[in-house]
Design a protein around this motif. Structure first.
Motif, mmCIF file in Angstrom:
data_model
loop_
_atom_site.group_PDB
_atom_site.id
_atom_site.type_symbol
_atom_site.label_atom_id
_atom_site.label_comp_id
_atom_site.label_asym_id
_atom_site.label_seq_id
_atom_site.Cartn_x
_atom_site.Cartn_y
_atom_site.Cartn_z
ATOM 1 N N SER A 47 27.841 -45.640 6.042
ATOM 2 C CA SER A 47 26.984 -45.552 6.831
ATOM 3 C C SER A 47 27.125 -44.477 7.886
ATOM 4 O O SER A 47 26.440 -43.689 7.913
ATOM 5 C CB SER A 47 26.974 -46.749 7.943
ATOM 6 N N TYR A 50 26.364 -41.273 5.592
ATOM 7 C CA TYR A 50 25.011 -41.058 5.447
ATOM 8 C C TYR A 50 24.625 -40.339 6.748
ATOM 9 O O TYR A 50 23.907 -39.502 6.813
ATOM 10 C CB TYR A 50 24.185 -42.591 5.530
ATOM 11 N N ARG A 87 24.387 -44.181 -1.650
ATOM 12 C CA ARG A 87 24.919 -43.358 -0.502
ATOM 13 C C ARG A 87 25.727 -42.162 -1.291
ATOM 14 O O ARG A 87 25.689 -41.160 -0.612
ATOM 15 C CB ARG A 87 25.877 -44.159 0.474
ATOM 16 N N TRP A 90 22.836 -39.868 -2.172
ATOM 17 C CA TRP A 90 22.347 -39.371 -0.914
ATOM 18 C C TRP A 90 23.281 -38.084 -0.610
ATOM 19 O O TRP A 90 22.752 -37.054 -0.268
ATOM 20 C CB TRP A 90 21.991 -40.220 0.245
#
Length: 311
Positions: A47, A50, A87, A90
């Motif tokens: 997270s 990200y 992730r 990304w």
């Protein structure tokens, strides 16, 4: 809990509480590491990766996303590995690295295919399924300017998406609008943008930013009547794309006068490893050392030549 609180802090305000979100994520990672839960630690780290991907720290995000995958380990549940790999995809996408991004997407799909009805998965991954992974893949292809791959994925998912989830639906429509624009289909882009804008009133910074991005992309087709109508109906503030405010490179520790958060202090008192980790942060350690314990094996021990992005 730390993952959810960090996500809310990152998403909630116009300025984006990124520093507060990072502090919360770090606390959650320390707690997961103390519990020797690599899957949970990797989830929280992913997270943060990200967030870094979306706020300018692209090289750091790639390193941390891959570190989260390594920390979870090859024996992690299929859903966890799929999420970590997404992730990674990304992070590579935001760094402009097409091939590694698409490779990670393929590996994420392979990992999720190993999940079955009888496979045990952490409760916090209840939402991770083939549909969500399809949307994630479409976002990657949109960002990489590959609309022929993105549009079919998004139209398929959105055709059966729960309309009550207005915020998520608005975000996914924003990616479809951009993909249509990239495919030189301005009428379809304008129509999709209209649907997206009707839903994008949730107060979320992510939807506000996606609104600005969509409208900015539509400006290239301002002579098309459908596009002109959408642009004319928006406030000037929505037409300006806000750039990331975070500074790439090293993590900047708080001023020496700052008081530790009570929860951090309590955790440090009863967890020596967390205290050691805090010393690493206070010494302005590079990003790939922040979330590891001083003197112990780093997540990046196999990538010791990694240099944090300073550009």
């Amino acid at each position: 809990m730390a993952q959810i609180a960090g996500w809310v802090a990152s998403d909630a305000s116009a300025a984006g509480e990124h520093a507060e979100a990072e502090r919360i994520y770090r606390l959650g990672m320390s707690a997961a590491q103390a519990a020797e839960d690599g899957v949970l630690s990797g989830n929280v780290a992913g997270s943060l990766a990200y967030q870094w991907s979306n706020t300018g720290r692209k090289a750091d995000a790639v390193g941390l996303a891959r570190a989260a995958l390594e920390d979870a380990g090859p024996g992690a549940p299929a859903k966890a590995r799929a999420l970590h790999l997404d992730r990674v995809a990304w992070a590579h996408t935001r760094a402009g690295q097409d091939r590694p991004a698409m490779t990670a997407l393929g590996e994420a799909a392979e990992a999720l295919s190993e999940n079955s009805a009888g496979t045990a998965s952490p409760s916090h991954l209840y939402w991770m399924d083939a549909g969500e992974l399809q949307v994630m893949g479409a976002r990657v292809y949109t960002e990489l300017r590959r609309p022929l791959r993105a549009v079919p994925l998004l139209t398929d998912v959105l055709g059966r998406y729960d309309a009550s989830r207005a915020r998520e639906l608005a975000l996914y429509l924003s990616w479809l609008a951009v993909s249509y624009a990239d495919a030189n289909e301005p009428e379809a882009a304008a129509g999709t943008a209209g649907r997206m804008l009707a839903l994008a009133q949730s107060g979320s910074e992510r939807t506000a930013e996606r609104t600005r991005i969509v409208l900015d992309r539509l400006r290239a087709y301002r002579d098309v009547p459908e596009v002109a109508e959408q642009l004319a109906s928006r406030a000037p503030s929505e037409l300006a794309v806000r750039r990331p405010e975070s500074t790439p490179g090293r993590f900047r520790p708080p001023p020496a006068t700052a008081k530790p958060h009570p929860d951090e202090a309590a955790l440090a008192q009863h967890n020596d490893s967390a205290t050691a980790n805090d010393r690493c942060v206070q010494q302005d350690a590079p990003c790939y050392q922040i979330f590891t314990h001083c003197g112990r094996r780093s997540w990046f021990s196999s990538h010791s030549s990694h240099t944090p992005n300073a550009a």
